[in-house]
Scaffold this motif. Sequence first.
Motif, mmCIF file in Angstrom:
data_model
loop_
_atom_site.group_PDB
_atom_site.id
_atom_site.type_symbol
_atom_site.label_atom_id
_atom_site.label_comp_id
_atom_site.label_asym_id
_atom_site.label_seq_id
_atom_site.Cartn_x
_atom_site.Cartn_y
_atom_site.Cartn_z
ATOM 1 N N GLY A 117 0.813 -1.216 0.000
ATOM 2 C CA GLY A 117 0.000 0.000 0.000
ATOM 3 C C GLY A 117 0.842 1.260 0.000
ATOM 4 O O GLY A 117 0.510 2.248 -0.678
ATOM 5 N N GLU A 118 1.958 1.234 0.741
ATOM 6 C CA GLU A 118 2.848 2.394 0.771
ATOM 7 C C GLU A 118 3.459 2.645 -0.607
ATOM 8 O O GLU A 118 3.540 3.793 -1.075
ATOM 9 N N TYR A 119 3.878 1.570 -1.266
ATOM 10 C CA TYR A 119 4.455 1.729 -2.611
ATOM 11 C C TYR A 119 3.395 2.168 -3.617
ATOM 12 O O TYR A 119 3.673 2.965 -4.533
ATOM 13 N N LEU A 120 2.164 1.648 -3.466
ATOM 14 C CA LEU A 120 1.093 2.061 -4.372
ATOM 15 C C LEU A 120 0.848 3.564 -4.268
ATOM 16 O O LEU A 120 0.595 4.243 -5.282
ATOM 17 N N GLU A 121 0.933 4.087 -3.050
ATOM 18 C CA GLU A 121 0.751 5.527 -2.869
ATOM 19 C C GLU A 121 1.911 6.288 -3.494
ATOM 20 O O GLU A 121 1.713 7.309 -4.167
ATOM 21 N N GLU A 122 3.133 5.762 -3.328
ATOM 22 C CA GLU A 122 4.296 6.422 -3.906
ATOM 23 C C GLU A 122 4.249 6.388 -5.425
ATOM 24 O O GLU A 122 4.728 7.309 -6.104
ATOM 25 N N LEU A 123 3.657 5.314 -5.984
ATOM 26 C CA LEU A 123 3.561 5.158 -7.431
ATOM 27 C C LEU A 123 2.283 5.767 -8.005
ATOM 28 O O LEU A 123 1.965 5.562 -9.179
ATOM 29 N N HIS A 124 1.521 6.488 -7.147
ATOM 30 C CA HIS A 124 0.299 7.164 -7.578
ATOM 31 C C HIS A 124 -0.746 6.178 -8.107
ATOM 32 O O HIS A 124 -1.437 6.450 -9.094
ATOM 33 N N LEU A 125 -0.849 5.028 -7.439
ATOM 34 C CA LEU A 125 -1.812 4.001 -7.861
ATOM 35 C C LEU A 125 -2.811 3.655 -6.766
ATOM 36 O O LEU A 125 -3.629 2.752 -6.931
#
Length: 558
Positions: free
Chosen positions: A434-442
């Motif tokens: 979830g943290e990476y999804l937020e960083e990747l704007h997804l």
Amino acid sequence: MTLLKFVLQSCRGMLVATIAMALLSGACNAGLIALVNVTLTRSAPPGASLIWAFVALGLGKVVSLFFSQAVLAGFSQKTVAELRRDLIRKILAVPLRDLEELGTPRILAALTDDVFNLTQALLALPIVSVNVAILFGGAAYLGWLSWKLLAAIMLVIAGGAAGYLLVVSSALRFCRSAREEEDKLFGHFRALTDGIKELKIHRSRRGAFFSRNIETVTDRFQKHNVSAEYRFAAAQSWSHLLYFALIGLILFLAPNLGTFSSRTLSAYVITTLYLMGPLSGVLSSFSLFGRARVALQKVQSLGVSLAEHSTEECPVDKPEERRGFTRLELCGVIHSYHREQEDSSFVLGPIDLSFQPGELVFLVGGNGSGKSTLAKIITGLYLPEAGIIRIDGVPVTNENRDAYRQLFSVVFADFFVFDNLLGLHGADLDNRAGEYLEELHLKHKVRVVNGALSTTAVSQGQRKRLALLTAFLEDRPFYLFDEWASDQDPHFKNVFYTHLLPDLKARGKTVLVITHDDRYFEMADRLIKLDYGRMAGDGTGSAEAGSAGLALETMCRG
């Protein structure tokens, strides 16, 4: 390998159990035939003993048939599943270049249609075995009535069976031809799904694809199958002609061959009529087993091809070991492959390169210069034809190549995104994702629940970000991106080069980026340029890096 040999090797216990139950069923049928004939020809009403014998024999036939089918259902499905697993294990153990030469259509056809035909044949074994046992039981009863008449009937059956097999063998030749066309058809199916956008946007190409590829191959496939079915139908008609010949022999010729009582002739006619069904079942199974034999030959041929190319250890159940490295070296690496369009061979190399943790390297060059091929060599997917790859001074060989590959997290140009975070573990996996999804704007598009992505039906650029998500979660020491930013909007392209890549470098990762984005070249520690398979430069603006490259070249040649 014949179908019988395959069955004996894969499920011998099942075959023994099925044959035992089939023999029991045949004995019950022979008893039923005899009991029916006795009951029909006796003058007195049937007694209790005949009734109970009829019940016992009927139950014996039903139970033995059910048992044989139930036993075989489990064994056959287990055998087919193991066959698929064995093929997939071999596919996973074959080098990528060899798999590309074998061709995806051939592999897909073997895993689908061929395995299906084998399954159908295995599931038919109990019925065929029971029918064969019924025929033997009936023959035993007929022999007990009159061995002379049985001998005459067997001669007719032998002649009829020879003609039947002759027609069936002709049908199987067309089955083999149809199977060859099926490989081509699977290739066109793949072209249809992979090239649907190109087909929709170009009417002439779409028409030519349909007429030259689809219609031509489907017509040949249809003609071969129809020719096979015509012959199978002719063989079936021949078997029916054989039935009438047997009845005619009993009714009209038997009285001229010897003195037979009307009771014997009646019993022969009734028994022969009863045996027509099992005989028809046995004869019709030749087409089913014939197709299965063709399928088995294809599967075995693919398995042999895969085994011949399986040159490396590639386990599927061995736990992954976390490891790093201090130096990765390519010394005098050469790789070549044939270019069909140019009717020539492309040669990459010799390549002398080294990589260390915590450096950001850009690989640049024109289209067709060998960048993606070099990336596959570096990651261990392609095997160098000459030269050597060393990791911390240890040569990469067939024995340790799979372990070597575990150093890399890669997003290829022709990437694939699984709908699950397969192979990734951890109690906080969903939170980290979830943290990476937020960083990747997804975050607004995709969620991760129990390691599963809520969707992969997003744009091409967003799917590449999902592939990047998987790479980040793998957290391996060497990251390789093949034209990753080519599908990104300007904003996220800038995020990739100025934020994500420096962050990986700061974490001590080795990062190799294949790119054409020259405005970001200054971000790299080193710039490696390929020109038609040759290294045209290893520039960094750093004297230390240039000295390191010269030292590696001297070491490799030394």
